[in-house]
Design an enzyme around this catalytic site. Structure first.
Site, short mmCIF file in Angstrom:
data_model
loop_
_atom_site.label_atom_id
_atom_site.label_comp_id
_atom_site.label_asym_id
_atom_site.label_seq_id
_atom_site.Cartn_x
_atom_site.Cartn_y
_atom_site.Cartn_z
N GLY A 41 57.71 72.10 -16.81
CA GLY A 41 57.39 71.03 -15.87
C GLY A 41 57.12 71.43 -14.44
O GLY A 41 56.51 70.69 -13.69
N ASP A 100 66.46 64.73 -13.00
CA ASP A 100 66.81 63.45 -13.63
C ASP A 100 68.34 63.34 -13.69
O ASP A 100 68.97 62.91 -12.73
CB ASP A 100 66.15 63.42 -15.01
CG ASP A 100 66.34 62.13 -15.76
OD1 ASP A 100 66.55 61.10 -15.12
OD2 ASP A 100 66.28 62.15 -17.01
N VAL A 150 57.82 59.15 -16.13
CA VAL A 150 56.56 59.49 -15.45
C VAL A 150 55.92 60.72 -16.09
O VAL A 150 56.61 61.57 -16.67
CB VAL A 150 56.78 59.73 -13.94
CG1 VAL A 150 57.22 58.46 -13.26
CG2 VAL A 150 57.79 60.85 -13.70
#
Ligand code: IMP
Ligand code: MG
Length: 197
Positions: A41, A100, A150
């Site tokens: 990511g 997160d 997202v």
């Protein structure tokens, strides 16, 4: 699944990445920091960030996989692709796409401290502070986002959408058990083999 509204445009990302690169360059002048990108990511963010930096630095990559431990909400995390160089006595900045729950960052922080780094900071393009399960410090944050799933700019859903040049919300609507929070996190595979980084 389909792409919903755009939360952060390409232009907004570009100008914020320039600001972060400027800030890091000012904070780390003369220190030759190692920027460690969390795969997968963080790779697009790292690539843009380093091209805006004005000081000498090095990059390295690490990939982790984690398993969510049933209802306990605890994570078992393991390294699947380790750093290539020693980080002993180096100034380290972890570069991630999104923070997160904080479990991944906590794990990496402990691992790097054990390797006796000189200093350690974290930089994330996106932060979902309302989802935190463990307290972690994110020193450089691009944008805070609400608790929605997202995609884009490196972040995926089942390996898709990483290539979007903006951040968008992913609309739910898949079959039961296929929702993003059931399967999409790099840390949350239905079976480990499904989610190799
Ligand atoms: P955590 O902070 O340990 O929960 O892990 C954060 C990781 O979960 C990120 O590096 C992503 O791989 C994944 N993740 C969390 N939220 C999202 C999201 O909204 N979109 C895509 N990936 C996410
Ligand atoms: Mg993912």
């Amino acid at each position: 699944m389909q792409i919903g509204r755009v939360l952060i445009t390409q232009e907004e990302i570009d100008s914020r990445v320039r600001e972060l690169a400027g800030q890091i360059s000012a904070d780390y002048a003369e220190r030759n920091p190692v920027l460690i990108s969390l795969l997968k990511g963080g790779f697009i963010f790292l690539a843009d960030l380093v091209r805006r930096m004005t000081i000498p630095h090095e990059v390295d990559f690490i990939a982790v996989r984690s398993y969510r431990d049933g209802f306990a909400r605890s994570e078992r995390i393991e390294i699947v692709n380790d750093l290539k160089r020693s980080v002993n006595d180096r100034d380290i900045i972890i570069i991630d796409g999104i923070i997160d729950t904080g479990h991944t960052l906590e794990f990496l922080g402990q691992m790097l401290e054990e390797r006796r780094v000189r200093s350690l900071r974290a930089c994330a393009l996106l932060d979902k502070p309302s989802c935190r399960e463990v307290a972690v410090t994110v020193d450089y944050v691009g944008f805070k986002v609400p608790d929605v799933f997202v995609v884009g700019y490196g972040l995926d859903f089942k390996e898709r959408y990483r290539n979007l040049s903006y951040i968008a919300e992913l609309l739910p609507g898949a079959a039961v058990g296929e929702g993003p929070h059931a399967t999409a996190r790099e840390g949350q595979p239905a079976s480990p083999a499904e989610n190799n980084p």
